[in-house]
Write a protein that holds these residues in place. Structure first.
Motif, PDB file in Angstrom:
ATOM      1  N   ALA A 129       0.831  -1.204   0.000  1.00 37.17           N
ATOM      2  CA  ALA A 129       0.000   0.000   0.000  1.00 37.17           C
ATOM      3  C   ALA A 129       0.864   1.250   0.000  1.00 37.17           C
ATOM      4  O   ALA A 129       0.596   2.211  -0.736  1.00 37.17           O
ATOM      5  N   ASP A 130       1.893   1.262   0.805  1.00 37.76           N
ATOM      6  CA  ASP A 130       2.777   2.425   0.867  1.00 37.76           C
ATOM      7  C   ASP A 130       3.473   2.643  -0.474  1.00 37.76           C
ATOM      8  O   ASP A 130       3.593   3.781  -0.958  1.00 37.76           O
ATOM      9  N   MET A 131       3.936   1.564  -1.095  1.00 36.26           N
ATOM     10  CA  MET A 131       4.593   1.660  -2.392  1.00 36.26           C
ATOM     11  C   MET A 131       3.650   2.233  -3.449  1.00 36.26           C
ATOM     12  O   MET A 131       4.023   3.117  -4.237  1.00 36.26           O
ATOM     13  N   LEU A 132       2.411   1.754  -3.482  1.00 29.46           N
ATOM     14  CA  LEU A 132       1.431   2.213  -4.471  1.00 29.46           C
ATOM     15  C   LEU A 132       1.083   3.683  -4.269  1.00 29.46           C
ATOM     16  O   LEU A 132       0.962   4.443  -5.236  1.00 29.46           O
ATOM     17  N   ARG A 133       0.912   4.097  -3.019  1.00 26.54           N
ATOM     18  CA  ARG A 133       0.572   5.500  -2.748  1.00 26.54           C
ATOM     19  C   ARG A 133       1.709   6.426  -3.187  1.00 26.54           C
ATOM     20  O   ARG A 133       1.461   7.481  -3.783  1.00 26.54           O
ATOM     21  N   ARG A 134       2.951   6.034  -2.911  1.00 24.77           N
ATOM     22  CA  ARG A 134       4.087   6.875  -3.309  1.00 24.77           C
ATOM     23  C   ARG A 134       4.192   6.985  -4.823  1.00 24.77           C
ATOM     24  O   ARG A 134       4.700   7.972  -5.346  1.00 24.77           O
ATOM     25  N   VAL A 210       9.490  -6.992 -16.359  1.00 19.36           N
ATOM     26  CA  VAL A 210      10.671  -6.531 -15.624  1.00 19.36           C
ATOM     27  C   VAL A 210      10.258  -5.277 -14.870  1.00 19.36           C
ATOM     28  O   VAL A 210       9.902  -4.267 -15.486  1.00 19.36           O
ATOM     29  N   GLY A 211      10.256  -5.341 -13.554  1.00 20.09           N
ATOM     30  CA  GLY A 211       9.800  -4.216 -12.757  1.00 20.09           C
ATOM     31  C   GLY A 211      10.760  -3.883 -11.634  1.00 20.09           C
ATOM     32  O   GLY A 211      11.673  -4.640 -11.314  1.00 20.09           O
ATOM     33  N   VAL A 212      10.540  -2.701 -11.021  1.00 23.61           N
ATOM     34  CA  VAL A 212      11.266  -2.287  -9.821  1.00 23.61           C
ATOM     35  C   VAL A 212      10.293  -2.351  -8.652  1.00 23.61           C
ATOM     36  O   VAL A 212       9.183  -1.808  -8.731  1.00 23.61           O
ATOM     37  N   TYR A 213      10.709  -3.003  -7.562  1.00 21.63           N
ATOM     38  CA  TYR A 213       9.871  -3.103  -6.365  1.00 21.63           C
ATOM     39  C   TYR A 213      10.746  -2.905  -5.129  1.00 21.63           C
ATOM     40  O   TYR A 213      11.697  -3.661  -4.957  1.00 21.63           O
ATOM     41  N   PRO A 214      10.444  -1.904  -4.271  1.00 23.67           N
ATOM     42  CA  PRO A 214       9.447  -0.846  -4.439  1.00 23.67           C
ATOM     43  C   PRO A 214       9.739  -0.006  -5.687  1.00 23.67           C
ATOM     44  O   PRO A 214      10.892   0.102  -6.090  1.00 23.67           O
ATOM     45  N   TYR A 215       8.686   0.630  -6.212  1.00 24.10           N
ATOM     46  CA  TYR A 215       8.802   1.347  -7.476  1.00 24.10           C
ATOM     47  C   TYR A 215       9.874   2.433  -7.462  1.00 24.10           C
ATOM     48  O   TYR A 215      10.481   2.724  -8.494  1.00 24.10           O
ATOM     49  N   ASP A 216      10.081   3.072  -6.313  1.00 19.80           N
ATOM     50  CA  ASP A 216      10.968   4.236  -6.270  1.00 19.80           C
ATOM     51  C   ASP A 216      12.376   3.909  -5.781  1.00 19.80           C
ATOM     52  O   ASP A 216      13.127   4.802  -5.403  1.00 19.80           O
ATOM     53  N   ARG A 217      12.786   2.637  -5.798  1.00 18.33           N
ATOM     54  CA  ARG A 217      14.160   2.289  -5.419  1.00 18.33           C
ATOM     55  C   ARG A 217      15.146   2.940  -6.380  1.00 18.33           C
ATOM     56  O   ARG A 217      14.926   2.980  -7.602  1.00 18.33           O
ATOM     57  N   ASP A 218      16.257   3.418  -5.824  1.00 16.82           N
ATOM     58  CA  ASP A 218      17.284   4.028  -6.666  1.00 16.82           C
ATOM     59  C   ASP A 218      18.635   3.339  -6.510  1.00 16.82           C
ATOM     60  O   ASP A 218      19.668   3.889  -6.899  1.00 16.82           O
ATOM     61  N   PRO A 280       7.250  17.414 -14.184  1.00 23.64           N
ATOM     62  CA  PRO A 280       7.620  16.042 -13.824  1.00 23.64           C
ATOM     63  C   PRO A 280       6.372  15.193 -13.533  1.00 23.64           C
ATOM     64  O   PRO A 280       5.360  15.712 -13.065  1.00 23.64           O
ATOM     65  N   LEU A 281       6.463  13.903 -13.816  1.00 20.56           N
ATOM     66  CA  LEU A 281       5.332  12.985 -13.661  1.00 20.56           C
ATOM     67  C   LEU A 281       5.613  11.958 -12.571  1.00 20.56           C
ATOM     68  O   LEU A 281       6.756  11.533 -12.380  1.00 20.56           O
ATOM     69  N   THR A 282       4.547  11.515 -11.894  1.00 22.11           N
ATOM     70  CA  THR A 282       4.676  10.381 -10.985  1.00 22.11           C
ATOM     71  C   THR A 282       4.830   9.101 -11.803  1.00 22.11           C
ATOM     72  O   THR A 282       4.542   9.067 -13.014  1.00 22.11           O
ATOM     73  N   ILE A 283       5.254   8.047 -11.146  1.00 24.36           N
ATOM     74  CA  ILE A 283       5.383   6.751 -11.822  1.00 24.36           C
ATOM     75  C   ILE A 283       4.036   6.310 -12.363  1.00 24.36           C
ATOM     76  O   ILE A 283       3.934   5.785 -13.483  1.00 24.36           O
ATOM     77  N   TRP A 284       2.977   6.525 -11.597  1.00 23.96           N
ATOM     78  CA  TRP A 284       1.637   6.121 -12.031  1.00 23.96           C
ATOM     79  C   TRP A 284       1.221   6.904 -13.273  1.00 23.96           C
ATOM     80  O   TRP A 284       0.627   6.344 -14.203  1.00 23.96           O
ATOM     81  N   ARG A 332       5.652  11.698  -2.867  1.00 26.72           N
ATOM     82  CA  ARG A 332       5.679  11.233  -4.255  1.00 26.72           C
ATOM     83  C   ARG A 332       7.080  11.371  -4.821  1.00 26.72           C
ATOM     84  O   ARG A 332       7.824  12.271  -4.454  1.00 26.72           O
ATOM     85  N   VAL A 333       7.430  10.485  -5.732  1.00 27.66           N
ATOM     86  CA  VAL A 333       8.634  10.641  -6.541  1.00 27.66           C
ATOM     87  C   VAL A 333       8.180  10.943  -7.959  1.00 27.66           C
ATOM     88  O   VAL A 333       7.281  10.290  -8.481  1.00 27.66           O
ATOM     89  N   ARG A 334       8.786  11.946  -8.574  1.00 28.12           N
ATOM     90  CA  ARG A 334       8.420  12.330  -9.938  1.00 28.12           C
ATOM     91  C   ARG A 334       9.668  12.312 -10.820  1.00 28.12           C
ATOM     92  O   ARG A 334      10.795  12.462 -10.330  1.00 28.12           O
ATOM     93  N   PHE A 335       9.428  12.136 -12.123  1.00 28.93           N
ATOM     94  CA  PHE A 335      10.523  12.035 -13.085  1.00 28.93           C
ATOM     95  C   PHE A 335      10.321  13.021 -14.225  1.00 28.93           C
ATOM     96  O   PHE A 335       9.188  13.294 -14.640  1.00 28.93           O
ATOM     97  N   ALA A 336      11.442  13.528 -14.729  1.00 31.28           N
ATOM     98  CA  ALA A 336      11.418  14.421 -15.890  1.00 31.28           C
ATOM     99  C   ALA A 336      12.680  14.204 -16.714  1.00 31.28           C
ATOM    100  O   ALA A 336      13.701  13.694 -16.198  1.00 31.28           O
ATOM    101  N   LEU A 337      12.625  14.590 -17.972  1.00 33.68           N
ATOM    102  CA  LEU A 337      13.798  14.510 -18.840  1.00 33.68           C
ATOM    103  C   LEU A 337      14.846  15.513 -18.362  1.00 33.68           C
ATOM    104  O   LEU A 337      14.507  16.633 -17.970  1.00 33.68           O
TER     105      LEU A 337
END
Length: 339
Positions: A129-134, A210-218, A280-284, A332-337
């Motif tokens: 749940a925490d991963m999905l919300r982020r 092929v995925g990253v779990y948790p989504y925002d791992r760096d 910037p966009l969220t992963i979702w 939230r984590v967001r991404f941009a070019l």
């Protein structure tokens, strides 16, 4: 021998020659339909590559399929699990109970299996749940994705490493570590027959998740690992390929590089998508703008969760290459070019 994908109702155990059988084992309620479990004969007893989903119908299919090949479940020497996912590892524990067989998997997946068995259901749901919300999922999507949890697979007795020989008397079955689909995914090179059991790493008609779990791992790059693993498989040369789904086929190297090219194209498309965005966009949000086999609006919350994991893997690969940057907010984590 080459076979084509057919509905599970049309599948039959098949003698592939050279002391190798394929046994289709159903995956209830899954569009993949079935897992191809392989039995490799040896003077010390047969070894299975994967075991199938933990379900009574699947167990009957595995037991009866092996019987039709002249192999009793109680004769099984061991089960090599290509990776920890439930359609591969699910029945390994029951095979062990029936025969006393050992279970082996790569050390990286073995560590995950131990963790899964230690986590209580409540802890697992909270983590998800925490991963999905982020990532940007809404409350209803979080609720549905976290509602069910597959039973964790049985912990292995033996841990495998890249280059190991599997305990298969009289034959040479070597471990090829191919991380990406999972951290400990392995292919198995049957060198005495020029065959490669590829699990989910190289499939003939589809590409594995092929995925990253948790989504925002760096601190990981599963897509980068996966693409390097495809190159590693290609370097083995063209081998007869025995995957866990769909059908057997010749030409492992060519197919591995086709999948590699597919992901390069997907990375280019994602970079172009981000170039068109002003914020910037969220992963979702990124996942919702990417192209999937069905429109985003038609995907179930569970499939959206998997799509988000794959979007995250592609974003992370672009981040490692220096193409995108991440911005960490309070929730939230967001991404941009990169400019």
């Amino acid at each position: 021998m080459k076979t084509r994908r057919r509905p599970y109702s049309e599948q039959r155990p098949t003698d592939l020659g050279g002391g190798v059988w394929s046994v289709p084992v159903p995956i209830p309620g899954n569009p993949l339909g079935y897992t191809l479990v392989y039995a490799i004969e040896s003077p010390g007893g047969p070894v299975l590559v994967d075991a199938g989903w933990n379900h009574p119908d699947a167990w009957l299919a595995l037991r009866d399929g092996l019987d039709s090949a002249g192999i009793g479940v109680r004769e099984v020497r061991g089960v090599v699990v290509t990776h920890f996912h439930p359609d591969h590892a699910g029945l390994a524990g029951q095979v062990r109970e029936e025969s006393g067989a050992w279970i082996a998997m790569h050390e990286a997946d073995a560590a995950l299996v131990r963790l899964m068995n230690e986590l209580q259901d409540r802890e697992h749901r909270s983590f998800q749940a925490d991963m999905l919300r982020r990532a940007g999922a809404d409350a209803s999507e979080v609720e549905e994705v976290t509602a069910q949890r597959p039973r964790p697979p049985a912990p292995p007795d033996r841990e495998l490493h890249d280059g190991d020989l599997v305990d298969l008397p009289g034959r040479e079955l070597r471990v090829v570590w191919t991380p990406g689909h999972t951290p400990g995914h392995v292919c198995l090179h049957l060198r005495d027959a020029d065959r490669l059991f590829t699990g989910d790493h190289v499939l003939p008609g589809i590409t594995p998740h092929v995925g990253v779990y948790p989504y925002d791992r760096d601190d990981v790059d599963p897509l980068g690992d996966f693409m390097a693993s495809l190159e590693k498989v290609a370097e083995l040369g063209e081998l007869e390929t025995l995957p866990a789904h769909e059908w057997t086929f010749p030409g492992s190297a060519d197919r591995a590089m086709e999948i590699h090219a597919h992901h390069e194209e997907k990375l280019l498309a994602l970079a172009s998508l981000l170039a068109r965005e002003h914020e910037p966009l969220t992963i979702w949000e990124v996942a919702g703008r990417m192209t999937w086999n069905r429109p985003w609006a038609e995907l179930s919350p569970t499939m959206r969760g998997m799509a988000a994991g794959e979007a995250a893997a592609h974003l992370r690969a672009l981040e490692v290459r220096g193409v995108v940057r991440r911005t960490a907010g309070p929730d939230r984590v967001r991404f941009a070019l990169r400019p």
